[in-house]
Design a protein around this motif. Sequence first.
Motif, mmCIF file in Angstrom:
data_model
loop_
_atom_site.group_PDB
_atom_site.id
_atom_site.type_symbol
_atom_site.label_atom_id
_atom_site.label_comp_id
_atom_site.label_asym_id
_atom_site.label_seq_id
_atom_site.Cartn_x
_atom_site.Cartn_y
_atom_site.Cartn_z
ATOM 1 N N VAL B 148 0.832 -1.196 0.000
ATOM 2 C CA VAL B 148 0.000 0.000 0.000
ATOM 3 C C VAL B 148 0.876 1.260 0.000
ATOM 4 O O VAL B 148 0.498 2.301 -0.540
ATOM 5 C CB VAL B 148 -0.967 -0.009 1.216
ATOM 6 C CG1 VAL B 148 -0.174 0.142 2.514
ATOM 7 C CG2 VAL B 148 -1.976 1.098 1.078
ATOM 8 N N VAL B 149 2.066 1.116 0.577
ATOM 9 C CA VAL B 149 2.965 2.272 0.568
ATOM 10 C C VAL B 149 3.541 2.473 -0.825
ATOM 11 O O VAL B 149 3.569 3.579 -1.360
ATOM 12 C CB VAL B 149 4.105 2.069 1.585
ATOM 13 C CG1 VAL B 149 5.057 3.240 1.556
ATOM 14 C CG2 VAL B 149 3.531 1.887 2.977
ATOM 15 N N LEU B 150 3.993 1.354 -1.396
ATOM 16 C CA LEU B 150 4.614 1.450 -2.704
ATOM 17 C C LEU B 150 3.610 1.933 -3.752
ATOM 18 O O LEU B 150 3.956 2.752 -4.615
ATOM 19 C CB LEU B 150 5.144 0.062 -3.087
ATOM 20 C CG LEU B 150 6.183 0.025 -4.216
ATOM 21 C CD1 LEU B 150 7.407 0.814 -3.821
ATOM 22 C CD2 LEU B 150 6.538 -1.406 -4.526
ATOM 23 N N ASP B 151 2.384 1.425 -3.649
ATOM 24 C CA ASP B 151 1.393 1.783 -4.667
ATOM 25 C C ASP B 151 1.060 3.268 -4.638
ATOM 26 O O ASP B 151 0.550 3.784 -5.631
ATOM 27 C CB ASP B 151 0.113 0.962 -4.453
ATOM 28 C CG ASP B 151 0.321 -0.476 -4.862
ATOM 29 O OD1 ASP B 151 -0.493 -1.335 -4.460
ATOM 30 O OD2 ASP B 151 1.302 -0.735 -5.578
ATOM 31 N N GLY B 152 1.303 3.876 -3.525
ATOM 32 C CA GLY B 152 1.052 5.316 -3.471
ATOM 33 C C GLY B 152 1.905 6.076 -4.476
ATOM 34 O O GLY B 152 1.623 7.232 -4.784
ATOM 35 N N TYR B 153 2.934 5.421 -4.999
ATOM 36 C CA TYR B 153 3.810 6.084 -5.955
ATOM 37 C C TYR B 153 3.621 5.577 -7.363
ATOM 38 O O TYR B 153 4.461 5.786 -8.235
ATOM 39 C CB TYR B 153 5.281 5.951 -5.503
ATOM 40 C CG TYR B 153 5.492 6.740 -4.245
ATOM 41 C CD1 TYR B 153 5.408 6.131 -3.002
ATOM 42 C CD2 TYR B 153 5.689 8.117 -4.298
ATOM 43 C CE1 TYR B 153 5.523 6.868 -1.842
ATOM 44 C CE2 TYR B 153 5.811 8.866 -3.151
ATOM 45 C CZ TYR B 153 5.728 8.234 -1.923
ATOM 46 O OH TYR B 153 5.838 8.973 -0.778
ATOM 47 N N ARG B 154 2.526 4.877 -7.554
ATOM 48 C CA ARG B 154 2.177 4.497 -8.912
ATOM 49 C C ARG B 154 1.132 5.474 -9.413
ATOM 50 O O ARG B 154 0.213 5.845 -8.694
ATOM 51 C CB ARG B 154 1.611 3.079 -8.927
ATOM 52 C CG ARG B 154 2.628 2.019 -8.605
ATOM 53 C CD ARG B 154 2.085 0.627 -8.927
ATOM 54 N NE ARG B 154 2.999 -0.391 -8.434
ATOM 55 C CZ ARG B 154 4.083 -0.785 -9.087
ATOM 56 N NH1 ARG B 154 4.376 -0.249 -10.254
ATOM 57 N NH2 ARG B 154 4.875 -1.707 -8.566
ATOM 58 N N TRP B 155 1.312 5.843 -10.675
ATOM 59 C CA TRP B 155 0.395 6.844 -11.231
ATOM 60 C C TRP B 155 0.172 6.461 -12.678
ATOM 61 O O TRP B 155 1.099 6.344 -13.440
ATOM 62 C CB TRP B 155 1.022 8.224 -11.110
ATOM 63 C CG TRP B 155 0.315 9.331 -11.830
ATOM 64 C CD1 TRP B 155 0.659 9.868 -13.031
ATOM 65 C CD2 TRP B 155 -0.841 10.035 -11.406
ATOM 66 N NE1 TRP B 155 -0.210 10.871 -13.388
ATOM 67 C CE2 TRP B 155 -1.150 10.997 -12.396
ATOM 68 C CE3 TRP B 155 -1.661 9.941 -10.282
ATOM 69 C CZ2 TRP B 155 -2.231 11.849 -12.291
ATOM 70 C CZ3 TRP B 155 -2.729 10.817 -10.193
ATOM 71 C CH2 TRP B 155 -3.015 11.759 -11.194
ATOM 72 N N ASP B 156 -1.105 6.305 -13.043
ATOM 73 C CA ASP B 156 -1.348 5.890 -14.419
ATOM 74 C C ASP B 156 -1.862 7.033 -15.270
ATOM 75 O O ASP B 156 -2.385 6.824 -16.336
ATOM 76 C CB ASP B 156 -2.329 4.723 -14.439
ATOM 77 C CG ASP B 156 -3.703 5.138 -13.922
ATOM 78 O OD1 ASP B 156 -4.599 4.298 -13.856
ATOM 79 O OD2 ASP B 156 -3.868 6.328 -13.557
ATOM 80 N N GLY B 157 -1.765 8.198 -14.797
ATOM 81 C CA GLY B 157 -2.229 9.339 -15.575
ATOM 82 C C GLY B 157 -3.484 9.949 -14.995
ATOM 83 O O GLY B 157 -3.801 11.096 -15.261
ATOM 84 N N SER B 158 -4.222 9.164 -14.224
ATOM 85 C CA SER B 158 -5.418 9.754 -13.629
ATOM 86 C C SER B 158 -5.608 9.356 -12.176
ATOM 87 O O SER B 158 -6.327 10.018 -11.439
ATOM 88 C CB SER B 158 -6.664 9.348 -14.421
ATOM 89 O OG SER B 158 -6.702 7.938 -14.512
ATOM 90 N N ALA B 159 -5.002 8.275 -11.747
ATOM 91 C CA ALA B 159 -5.183 7.871 -10.350
ATOM 92 C C ALA B 159 -3.918 7.228 -9.822
ATOM 93 O O ALA B 159 -3.129 6.652 -10.577
ATOM 94 C CB ALA B 159 -6.353 6.893 -10.243
ATOM 95 N N THR B 160 -3.772 7.310 -8.509
ATOM 96 C CA THR B 160 -2.648 6.601 -7.893
ATOM 97 C C THR B 160 -3.054 5.143 -7.672
ATOM 98 O O THR B 160 -4.228 4.805 -7.691
ATOM 99 C CB THR B 160 -2.294 7.206 -6.520
ATOM 100 O OG1 THR B 160 -3.510 7.465 -5.813
ATOM 101 C CG2 THR B 160 -1.528 8.494 -6.682
ATOM 102 N N GLY B 161 -2.072 4.338 -7.413
ATOM 103 C CA GLY B 161 -2.364 2.952 -7.095
ATOM 104 C C GLY B 161 -2.018 2.012 -8.219
ATOM 105 O O GLY B 161 -1.751 0.836 -7.988
ATOM 106 N N ALA B 162 -2.032 2.501 -9.432
ATOM 107 C CA ALA B 162 -1.690 1.615 -10.546
ATOM 108 C C ALA B 162 -0.873 2.408 -11.541
ATOM 109 O O ALA B 162 -0.943 3.636 -11.583
ATOM 110 C CB ALA B 162 -2.957 1.097 -11.194
ATOM 111 N N GLY B 163 -0.140 1.686 -12.350
ATOM 112 C CA GLY B 163 0.633 2.383 -13.362
ATOM 113 C C GLY B 163 2.109 2.319 -13.058
ATOM 114 O O GLY B 163 2.552 1.626 -12.128
ATOM 115 N N PRO B 164 2.915 3.081 -13.799
ATOM 116 C CA PRO B 164 4.361 3.047 -13.593
ATOM 117 C C PRO B 164 4.704 3.529 -12.183
ATOM 118 O O PRO B 164 3.996 4.335 -11.592
ATOM 119 C CB PRO B 164 4.901 4.038 -14.633
ATOM 120 C CG PRO B 164 3.805 4.262 -15.585
ATOM 121 C CD PRO B 164 2.527 3.998 -14.881
#
Lengths: 377, 788, 287
Positions: B148-164
């Motif tokens: 949950v901490v790491l996912d806070g730094y994923r951004w797919d262009g519109s939301a956090t949690g997923a993406g690069p």
Amino acid sequence: MANITFQGLGKVYPGGVRAVEGVDLEVEDGEFVVLVGPSGCGKSTTLRMVAGLEEITDGTLRIGDRVVNEVAGKDRDIAMVFQNYALYPHLSVRQNMAFPLERRRAHGGTVRRLIAPGYRRAAREEDQKIQAEVSRAAEVLGITDLLDRKPGALSGGQRQRVAVGRALVRRPAAFLFDEPLSNLDAKLRVEMRAELKALHDRLGATMLYVTHDQEEAMTLGDRLVVMDGGRVQQCAPPREVYEQPTNRFVAGFVGTPSMNFLEGEVADGTMTIGEARLPLGNAAAGSSRTVVLGLRPDRLRMAEPGDPCALEATVASVEDLGDRCDVRLQVGHAELVARRPARELSRWSVSAPAARVAFEPTEALLFDPGPHGARIS
Amino acid sequence: MLGHHVTRLARGALAALTAVAVLWAAARVVTRDLVGGHGDSDEVVLTVMHWSGDAGQEEDRIVEDALRGYEEAHPGVRVRRINPGDAGSFYTKLQTMMAAGTPPDVFYCGDERLPSLASLGVLMPLDDFIERDRAEGVDAGLDDFYPVVLDGYRWDGSATGAGPLYGLPKDFTTIGFYYNRDLFRQAGLDEPGERWTWDEFLAAARAIGQLDGCTGAEFVTWPRMLRLYLATFGCDVLGDDGETLTVRSPEVLAALEQLASWRFDEDNTLTSGKSRVASGATVFLTGRVGMAGPFGRWVVPSYRQIEGFEWDFAPMPSGSERANVVASVAWCVSSRTEHPRAAWELARSLCSEEAQAGLGELGLAMPSRRSIAESSAFVDPMAAPSRDRVYLEQVEVARLLPVPASPKFDALLESRLNQAVLTGDLSVDEATRNFADAWKAEGDSPLMTGDFPRMPWGVLARAASIAALGWALVLGWLWRRGRPGALGRSEERAGVFLASPLILGLLFVTGFPILLSLVLSFTRWTGIAGLETAEWVGLANYTQLFTEDGRFWTSLKVTAIYALLAVPLGQAFALGAALLMNTRTPFIGLWRGAWYLPSVLAGVGVAVLWRWVFDGDSGLAKALLDPLLEPLGLSSPDWFGSDAATFGVPAFAIMNLWMVGGSMMIYLAGLQGIPKELTEAAELDGAGAWQRFRRVTLPMLSPVLVFNGVMAVIGSFQVFTQAFVMTRGEPGDLTRFYVLYLYNQAFDFYEMGYASAMAWILLVVVLVLTGLFLRGSRRHVHYEGMSR
Amino acid sequence: MKRRGSRLLTLALLAAGAALMLFPLWWMLVVSLETPSNAGAATVEVGAISAFPADPQWSNWTEAMRAVGTVEWQGFLDALANSILVTFLTVTATVFSCSLVGYALARVRFRGRGLLFAVMLGTMMLPPQVTMIPMFLVFRELGWVDTILPLVVPAFFGNAFFIFMFRQFMAQVPEALVEAARLDGCAHLGVWWRVMLPMCRPVIAITAVFTFIFVWNDFLGPLIYLHSEEKATLAIALNSFRNQYGGLEDVQYLMALSLITMIPCILLFLVAQRQFIEGLGSGAVKG
């Protein structure tokens, strides 16, 4: 020392105001020439043009043989004494006087002094020379014991001396004075006047002096240049200006109290002023015209019976001046002043105002009408 | 005479001291720069930037040690470290560095800023590096990080949690309440359990509030904490899609109203939240507050210094469900780094197990690596809080809150909702409606929705050069036309030469930047990405400001009211003081010095002082005014809290009085320039003191009044630092001075174009005002009296 | 009797005002000498502050200096050296450039002089925010970031406020003095150096003092342009005592360091007081 030549010198300010026009003058080497005239006559402007403080718009100025129109003031080899002394308040008298010499020295650099011994030696020699000049000038002016004071601690007269001293050390080709005595009180002025005259005699320097005080001009100048309205009215030695003024303005400007003027008609040797008929002789020859009669106050006296040139007058006031008295008289519409010796005091009285005054026809001057009416000779 | 010598001696000594100091400083700086070592050019130089956080010097040292260790392990790499102090200054500096194209290679990024920075494209996605590492057999240990901490730094262009992935979290914390065990015991309460509820929280707060001189709880209302509170009731201000506003839903309104009633309808249950000084973590230190939160672990280092009582940590109470969030900071890599590989390796090493262990021992936050977090490096039964595990357990119910990319969201949320739940000057209904409207207006603005072309910088530059050339030619031709004679010419040459610094300065240091700023006001530019990304929007910025932006008008109003108050008040005060000083009083030099001194002081320390003076609960102003007002049935105002609408700006005006030393000196000098004969003559003519003042002194002082007045007006429009430090413009926008709002737009919202437009409007306003002032004064000013 | 009474009243008012003005200094001094917990409490409550700490921690001051930056003492000394150098250079450059330009505007006749003066006055109203980012871009192109050049070089181009002061003051020097100096052999530069500057001591004092205080306390400039830790000035170093939430850790160190930073400003003012007042009176303010 050098002479100064003015050729058609003139100054026009942007906006068209003509302050000085057509000044032709030759100041000889060693001459003391005084520019004199009322306020606004252009005398200061002329002086400042010589100093390079005003730009010359017309004509040529030569100092020596050099045309100096385009030369900066500091390179014209002239020194100026200002009306307000213009002493540097943060420097001592000695430093003030040394200032112009310091500016012209060849070996003054502080840094190079430290580095190069040869330079240092030359610099030290120059130091001594400068100090010698300053001491010399101080002695001439009698201010040797003031050398270490600051201008703020000096009186007006002392400051004036320092200002002169600062000019003196330069040994310039010409000295320029811009009303240097007008800030002093009357008694001091008379003293300093004498000293300046003595200085000139001693140095034999070319001096150009500006003042509005005709008495000062008369006592100091070798020649007077009387100016009015930007133009030279007369340029002649004091006696000539006094006795043979070129026009009414000069006649009225020089001499205290100023010359009396009466307007009247002249025809065939006789002048008619009001009711009086005055036989003036040759001076009044010629056909009928209006002229102005000029008479010095000391030439007007109480009429004796049989005086050919006499006028009816009313005594307005009598001023007792100690060794002389000035009597103000009303002659027709004109006001005249007669200067009489003190012993005549009792003869003139306001309570017995009716009087008759007379003069010698040969002592009267005749002028064309108008403020600058030429003298009729 | 002796005094004279002493002063001269003192002056000489001071001059010598100054000379020595300057020489020493120069020597030190020069040798440092020379010796500093410009290693060989083969060297890779990386720049690392971070802030010190609550651990201050200790965190600083840990990072420094980690970097030096890295250098030793990697010869050929040199690391430069930059620490601007606090997070606010950090982000400002980051922005300017990015704007100039020289961002640091590796830097901190808070999780609340990730969406905005990622969407600006300034962060480097890290997945490729991780892949490459894996292929080479190096494990970055991502699996060890709490998801949950790491996912806070994923951004797919519109939301956090997923993406690069854009950052490696260095640490994190979950949220809860700290409680004072002694007070709980005193009130006869059981200590909070791990699943305690809001009802239990309320009961405890009330009970402790009954104790003498105590308050139940401190409840901060930062956006993230408010949303966490709402999450425990199963709702949020933003829908799951991250776009729909749900702030006006009944559940949200009910929850907020409950919180507001706890604060305002009950005595001593919650702290009033008014004072900025005694809010946040510090108030707990006094030992008279039962609970403080919602906070994470960052307060622990300072709480560990508490000696007067025992304390511990309890998780977030549950409403209809258990919920929690994580707050964290990550190491990110700049997308424009010249050494991507090296930067990645550095970032990776900064999140290594050793580095995390060091941070863990600090107690400041929880290591983001599970293995470290659950080791004794972090879990330490010896030091409080005893319930270290509680933090870790909260991770299970922690969730990611949807965060919009625009930084304006949080700012608006905080400033609007605080008016309901913190200062209480608006109702929940009004505050939420304000927020909803403001956010909608934000989204609907043409600036946001429009499609704009890129700025044609090349064309502009060419056009500008031609225009400049044209001007130069025209000026040159005009110059030649009116040439004076030779002496005049040399005078002119000297004059132009002497004035050349000003001429050059006006052209290059003032003129060019102003023109560039004007051009920028017609663009939309983040300031972070390079100039090429600027878009041409024509007059859209100005139209938005004048027609749509209510906050613009509010800020103008705030500033204008301040000017109307502070200028006359300040000048009258200064003049009064000068009149007093113009007398032959003993120790006059001392008084003058004392009055002038405050204006030479500046800095953080002074700002802290003023916050304390105007504190709504326990400030000096309250202590001084209450004895006077209570007999009248009044109480001293809550300057920056519930009474901010009437007293907020006047507080700043009062502060300004303290700084009038400069104006006072000018008035004093002016007074001394009035010839005494004038007042003496007036006195002989029978004028009393007031009449003398009005008819002689004041007219003679009029040029000074004009000068000081103009300076004061200009100054009042540039109020920034005090507002920034003391209130940040809050509550709402009640103290949002114009320049502060400008700053917000430029540095908090990344709207440089918009801010430039605001700056230009400010310029015009100031010019117009000054012009009016001068014109109006011409009729009343007399210049003859003073020695010219 | 009435005179005496009003004089006493004046004295009382002045003393009260002085106390009010100096009160913050005293407060900072007390906090700087307190123990950590007392210091923290003092910033929170009125009652917690005492007239003088019961247990004054004089070591706070040395501790504060030691704690600046990463390496003990070096951080503080570096910051001090940087501050001194930047301030000295800026003050010197400002005095020189402003007096030169002021002289030109006051005493040298050249076309466009009036226009130049008017434009300069206009820039006095320029909010600095307008030019901040463009200036940074310019300096970046020149490669001057992370040096003191962006902080010092603009001072060489003059400052409208001080140029205005110099001009007003120099305009009052009698014309004859300048003319005498010109005739005595000074070029304009010579007049400026030998006659004008020595007479302008009060304005020089004002310029130096105001500039010093501004530059010494300047925070935004160094924040933006100085990146490396060893290049930071004292104002930046002060800030490193703050933390990311604006809380107040080690507030006693913060106060101690603040006071240390203020000492030169206070000293400077005391020394230059007389010149200062004289200068404010004579030149600055007419027209």
